[in-house]
Design a protein around this motif. Structure first.
Motif, PDB file in Angstrom:
ATOM      1  N   LYS A 285     -17.329   5.652   1.230  1.00 22.03           N
ATOM      2  CA  LYS A 285     -15.958   5.151   1.084  1.00 22.03           C
ATOM      3  C   LYS A 285     -15.245   5.765  -0.126  1.00 22.03           C
ATOM      4  O   LYS A 285     -14.130   6.288   0.009  1.00 22.03           O
ATOM      5  N   PRO A 286     -15.839   5.733  -1.337  1.00 17.19           N
ATOM      6  CA  PRO A 286     -15.153   6.385  -2.462  1.00 17.19           C
ATOM      7  C   PRO A 286     -14.985   7.892  -2.272  1.00 17.19           C
ATOM      8  O   PRO A 286     -14.001   8.464  -2.736  1.00 17.19           O
ATOM      9  N   VAL A 287     -15.953   8.541  -1.601  1.00 17.12           N
ATOM     10  CA  VAL A 287     -15.845   9.983  -1.369  1.00 17.12           C
ATOM     11  C   VAL A 287     -14.648  10.285  -0.477  1.00 17.12           C
ATOM     12  O   VAL A 287     -13.841  11.175  -0.772  1.00 17.12           O
ATOM     13  N   VAL A 288     -14.517   9.553   0.613  1.00 17.93           N
ATOM     14  CA  VAL A 288     -13.381   9.767   1.510  1.00 17.93           C
ATOM     15  C   VAL A 288     -12.081   9.421   0.799  1.00 17.93           C
ATOM     16  O   VAL A 288     -11.067  10.114   0.965  1.00 17.93           O
ATOM     17  N   ALA A 289     -12.097   8.363  -0.009  1.00 22.53           N
ATOM     18  CA  ALA A 289     -10.899   8.012  -0.771  1.00 22.53           C
ATOM     19  C   ALA A 289     -10.485   9.163  -1.685  1.00 22.53           C
ATOM     20  O   ALA A 289      -9.295   9.485  -1.798  1.00 22.53           O
ATOM     21  N   SER A 290     -11.462   9.812  -2.322  1.00 22.45           N
ATOM     22  CA  SER A 290     -11.175  10.943  -3.203  1.00 22.45           C
ATOM     23  C   SER A 290     -10.624  12.117  -2.406  1.00 22.45           C
ATOM     24  O   SER A 290      -9.672  12.781  -2.838  1.00 22.45           O
ATOM     25  N   ILE A 291     -11.208  12.386  -1.249  1.00 25.67           N
ATOM     26  CA  ILE A 291     -10.733  13.493  -0.406  1.00 25.67           C
ATOM     27  C   ILE A 291      -9.296  13.242   0.040  1.00 25.67           C
ATOM     28  O   ILE A 291      -8.442  14.141   0.005  1.00 25.67           O
ATOM     29  N   LEU A 292      -9.009  12.017   0.470  1.00 21.00           N
ATOM     30  CA  LEU A 292      -7.649  11.684   0.901  1.00 21.00           C
ATOM     31  C   LEU A 292      -6.665  11.840  -0.255  1.00 21.00           C
ATOM     32  O   LEU A 292      -5.548  12.326  -0.080  1.00 21.00           O
ATOM     33  N   ALA A 293      -7.086  11.443  -1.473  1.00 21.36           N
ATOM     34  CA  ALA A 293      -6.214  11.584  -2.635  1.00 21.36           C
ATOM     35  C   ALA A 293      -6.028  13.041  -3.023  1.00 21.36           C
ATOM     36  O   ALA A 293      -4.973  13.427  -3.532  1.00 21.36           O
ATOM     37  N   SER A 294      -7.058  13.871  -2.775  1.00 18.53           N
ATOM     38  CA  SER A 294      -6.983  15.291  -3.129  1.00 18.53           C
ATOM     39  C   SER A 294      -6.107  16.078  -2.163  1.00 18.53           C
ATOM     40  O   SER A 294      -5.682  17.192  -2.482  1.00 18.53           O
ATOM     41  N   THR A 295      -5.863  15.532  -0.983  1.00 19.36           N
ATOM     42  CA  THR A 295      -5.126  16.265   0.049  1.00 19.36           C
ATOM     43  C   THR A 295      -3.741  15.680   0.308  1.00 19.36           C
ATOM     44  O   THR A 295      -3.086  16.066   1.271  1.00 19.36           O
ATOM     45  N   SER A 296      -3.303  14.753  -0.521  1.00 16.48           N
ATOM     46  CA  SER A 296      -1.949  14.212  -0.380  1.00 16.48           C
ATOM     47  C   SER A 296      -1.536  13.573  -1.696  1.00 16.48           C
ATOM     48  O   SER A 296      -2.340  13.463  -2.624  1.00 16.48           O
ATOM     49  N   SER A 297      -0.292  13.148  -1.762  1.00 16.68           N
ATOM     50  CA  SER A 297       0.214  12.498  -2.970  1.00 16.68           C
ATOM     51  C   SER A 297       0.462  11.017  -2.742  1.00 16.68           C
ATOM     52  O   SER A 297       1.222  10.384  -3.476  1.00 16.68           O
ATOM     53  N   GLU A 298      -0.186  10.446  -1.731  1.00 18.30           N
ATOM     54  CA  GLU A 298      -0.044   9.017  -1.496  1.00 18.30           C
ATOM     55  C   GLU A 298      -0.666   8.243  -2.657  1.00 18.30           C
ATOM     56  O   GLU A 298      -1.614   8.693  -3.285  1.00 18.30           O
ATOM     57  N   HIS A 299      -0.125   7.058  -2.924  1.00 14.82           N
ATOM     58  CA  HIS A 299      -0.712   6.200  -3.953  1.00 14.82           C
ATOM     59  C   HIS A 299      -2.079   5.733  -3.480  1.00 14.82           C
ATOM     60  O   HIS A 299      -2.255   5.379  -2.306  1.00 14.82           O
ATOM     61  N   ILE A 300      -3.062   5.706  -4.372  1.00 12.48           N
ATOM     62  CA  ILE A 300      -4.427   5.396  -3.950  1.00 12.48           C
ATOM     63  C   ILE A 300      -4.599   3.939  -3.527  1.00 12.48           C
ATOM     64  O   ILE A 300      -5.625   3.586  -2.933  1.00 12.48           O
ATOM     65  N   LEU A 301      -3.615   3.086  -3.811  1.00 17.43           N
ATOM     66  CA  LEU A 301      -3.692   1.688  -3.392  1.00 17.43           C
ATOM     67  C   LEU A 301      -2.803   1.409  -2.188  1.00 17.43           C
ATOM     68  O   LEU A 301      -2.570   0.248  -1.841  1.00 17.43           O
ATOM     69  N   ASP A 302      -2.313   2.479  -1.533  1.00 13.83           N
ATOM     70  CA  ASP A 302      -1.501   2.300  -0.331  1.00 13.83           C
ATOM     71  C   ASP A 302      -2.389   1.943   0.859  1.00 13.83           C
ATOM     72  O   ASP A 302      -3.382   2.630   1.134  1.00 13.83           O
ATOM     73  N   GLY A 303      -2.023   0.889   1.579  1.00 10.05           N
ATOM     74  CA  GLY A 303      -2.664   0.549   2.849  1.00 10.05           C
ATOM     75  C   GLY A 303      -4.166   0.446   2.770  1.00 10.05           C
ATOM     76  O   GLY A 303      -4.738  -0.156   1.851  1.00 10.05           O
TER      77      GLY A 303
END
Length: 601
Positions: A285-303
């Motif tokens: 879960k944290p790994v995917v969260a990091s990947i998603l954050a690395s590939t976009s500028s969405e706020h990490i607490l969005d949705g």
């Protein structure tokens, strides 16, 4: 001009001289083969010991002398044997290695030499008079064969000597022969005297990766030069190296990064449904969260992303051992105004926080309750400050010295460069935390060579170092490129960071990542664009820079995000009673839950 290299070790024998011990002709404490000095009650080992008049100055003989003395102290009769003078050096980016009888002093020995002027490499093997036994050798420019050749010294050659000198990668391996050709008695790790037989025995007992082999045998735990051989041996023994991130994803982190980049998937649930199994865990879960954050500028607490974060990212602050949180505002390059200093002091005073200046030139405020975090952030944001990302696997700080503005030795404006780099890479999520340093001259006051990215000023520009870090295994960064102008420096750092983010394993710092890749390959990718990905790396970084927004400010502007910052959901105004403090020598320190509130001195 003339360049002079002064190489070697000068023994620090002052204490022995003052004690009246015999000193060798060229310095060093004179000993016999038992490592005993002129005083029978005193032994000498390591680089200060002149064994029968000779100081060796290498780690192998040093360890051997220690073993001799240990045996003598236990009542044994060990003597110093013929020393292993094999060594592998790095001279300004040029690989140099020698092993065994490198100079061919053995009577009637033969030499096989390959001098490649095109690739600027030189290799020599010294053989017995019948050309069947390897006696030693020298490698310059490409020392990739050293790990396999050194253990073969004194052994019968398994094939054509020229095959041993095949260029790296010419047949898909390190040399023309693999580790499988080594006999069981071949010494793989000279630092800790570990043979191939020791390693294969450990593999047979269940060691299935490099980390376990290092733990079981101690191979690779000193100088580290034999670590690549450990992986080769595992592969040769048929031990499959699993790339699975965890039980829910058979893919590696790098493979998942490519999947996310190549698809429109932006949620963990969609990713695990299509490419994984189960519901996920605290690894994926944290790994995917990091990947998603690395590939976009969405706020990490969005949705859905909010539920993937670990405790620190979940509250955008570092949780401490007593359940309170610390707050670290960004101070780019350590450059801070008096107004900002006063603001931090006022906040710490008003909220009763303990303040500490960190090693990265920032001010850390400890002891905040979770419900106090937004209140603290609001005052910082209103004062022109922002999140320092002390909580995420991302860029932490870019440390700097005072540079050419103030220092009489400064060659470049290191403070401005540090500010520019920190503002460029702030918030960049990565497999692990990233630290940088910029020094204005070779005196290295910013300790840049201890950082993942280190920049050191020269008369004409900047030297770029990569792959340094502290922690359990401190590493010095290695020179990637020299005398760069500002634009080229930033381009290379862009490429280095994006290559690292795309390909590194979970929680892998840049030091082991660089070691795994090899510095030359990294230089080819970053500086020479050998993979043709430079433009893609730079575009990805440009998107990050353009899309950056302070995460603290993002919470303050969103009522839904703000609602999570309470100690108790059903009583949001009640402080957490488990957070208590004790006075300790005048400092306000946290009292762990369940511990007494009074600290006795």
């Amino acid at each position: 001009g003339v360049v002079v290299f002064a190489a070697g070790v000068r023994p620090r024998d002052e204490l022995a001289r003052e004690a009246g011990l015999a000193i060798a002709e060229r310095g060093g404490v004179l000993t016999d083969l038992s490592c005993v000095t002129s005083d029978p009650s005193i032994y000498a080992i390591g680089e200060v010991a002149a064994i029968e008049g000779r100081c060796y100055g290498l780690v192998g003989p040093g360890y051997t002398s220690a073993e001799v003395v240990a045996d003598r102290l236990l009542g044994g009769s060990a003597e110093f044997p013929e020393a292993d003078m094999s060594t592998k050096l790095k001279l300004l980016g040029v690989d140099v290695a020698s092993f065994g009888d490198a100079m061919g002093v053995t009577p009637d020995s033969l030499s096989v030499v390959v001098n490649d002027a095109v690739n600027q490499t030189y290799a020599k093997l010294v053989l017995s008079d019948d050309a069947n036994t390897l006696l030693g050798g020298i490698l310059v420019g490409d020392a990739s064969s050293y790990g396999l050749l050194r253990p073969m010294v004194g052994e019968r050659l398994p094939g054509d000597p020229l095959a041993l000198l095949a260029p790296a990668g010419s047949d898909g391996g390190t040399t023309g022969l693999g580790i499988g050709a080594l006999p069981a008695g071949a010494q793989i790790c000279s630092c800790n005297n570990v043979t191939k037989g020791d390693l294969t025995e450990a593999i047979g007992a269940g060691c299935c990766d490099v980390a376990e082999l290092k733990k079981c045998t101690l191979a690779g735990t000193s100088c580290g030069s034999c670590v690549p051989l450990l992986k080769q041996l595992l592969e040769a023994e048929g031990v499959e190296q699993s790339k699975a991130l965890c039980e829910h994803f058979t893919q590696s982190r790098a493979e998942l990064f490519e999947i996310v980049s190549a698809t429109s998937i932006r949620t963990f649930s969609a990713l695990i449904e299509r490419f994984g199994s189960g519901r996920g865990c605290d690894i994926c879960k944290p790994v995917v969260a990091s990947i998603l954050a690395s590939t976009s500028s969405e706020h990490i607490l969005d949705g859905e992303q909010a539920s993937l974060q670990d405790s620190n990212d979940h509250f955008l602050a570092n949780i401490q051992k007593n359940g309170s949180y610390s707050v670290v505002p960004r101070v780019p390059g350590g450059d801070i105004t008096p107004e900002q200093l006063i603001l931090i002091g006022e906040i710490a005073r008003d909220f009763g926080l303990y303040t500490k200046i960190t090693g990265g030139q920032r001010i850390d405020m400890f002891g905040a309750r979770v419900d106090q975090l937004p209140q603290i952030w609001r005052r910082l944001v209103d004062g022109g400050m922002e999140s320092g990302h002390a909580y995420g696997k991302s860029l932490r700080t870019v440390k700097s010295c005072v540079g050419s503005d103030w220092c009489r030795y400064g060659q470049q404006d290191s403070v401005q460069m540090a500010i520019d780099l920190e503002l460029r890479y702030r918030g960049l999520r990565a497999p692990h935390k990233i630290k940088m340093g910029v020094s204005g001259c070779a005196r290295e006051c910013a300790e840049a060579r201890g950082k993942d990215v280190g920049v050191i000023a020269t008369e004409t520009g900047w030297n770029l170092y990569v792959g340094g870090n502290g922690g359990a295994t401190p590493r010095h960064a290695q020179l990637l490129a020299g005398d760069l102008d500002d634009e080229t420096l930033v381009r290379y750092i862009d490429r280095f960071l994006m290559f690292y983010i795309r390909t590194a394993d979970r929680l892998q710092r840049t030091a082991p990542w660089v070691e795994q890749l090899g510095l030359e390959h990294l230089r080819e990718v970053v500086c020479d664009d050998s993979l043709g990905l430079a433009a893609e790396f730079e575009e990805a970084m440009a998107r990050h820079v353009d899309g950056y927004a302070c995460e603290w400010k993002g919470v303050l502007e969103d009522p839904d995000k703000l609602s999570r910052f309470v100690s108790f959901v059903n009583a949001p105004d009640v402080p957490d009673p488990t957070v208590t403090f004790a006075e300790n020598s005048g400092r306000k320190v946290p009292t762990p839950i369940g511990m007494p509130k009074v600290v006795q001195r």
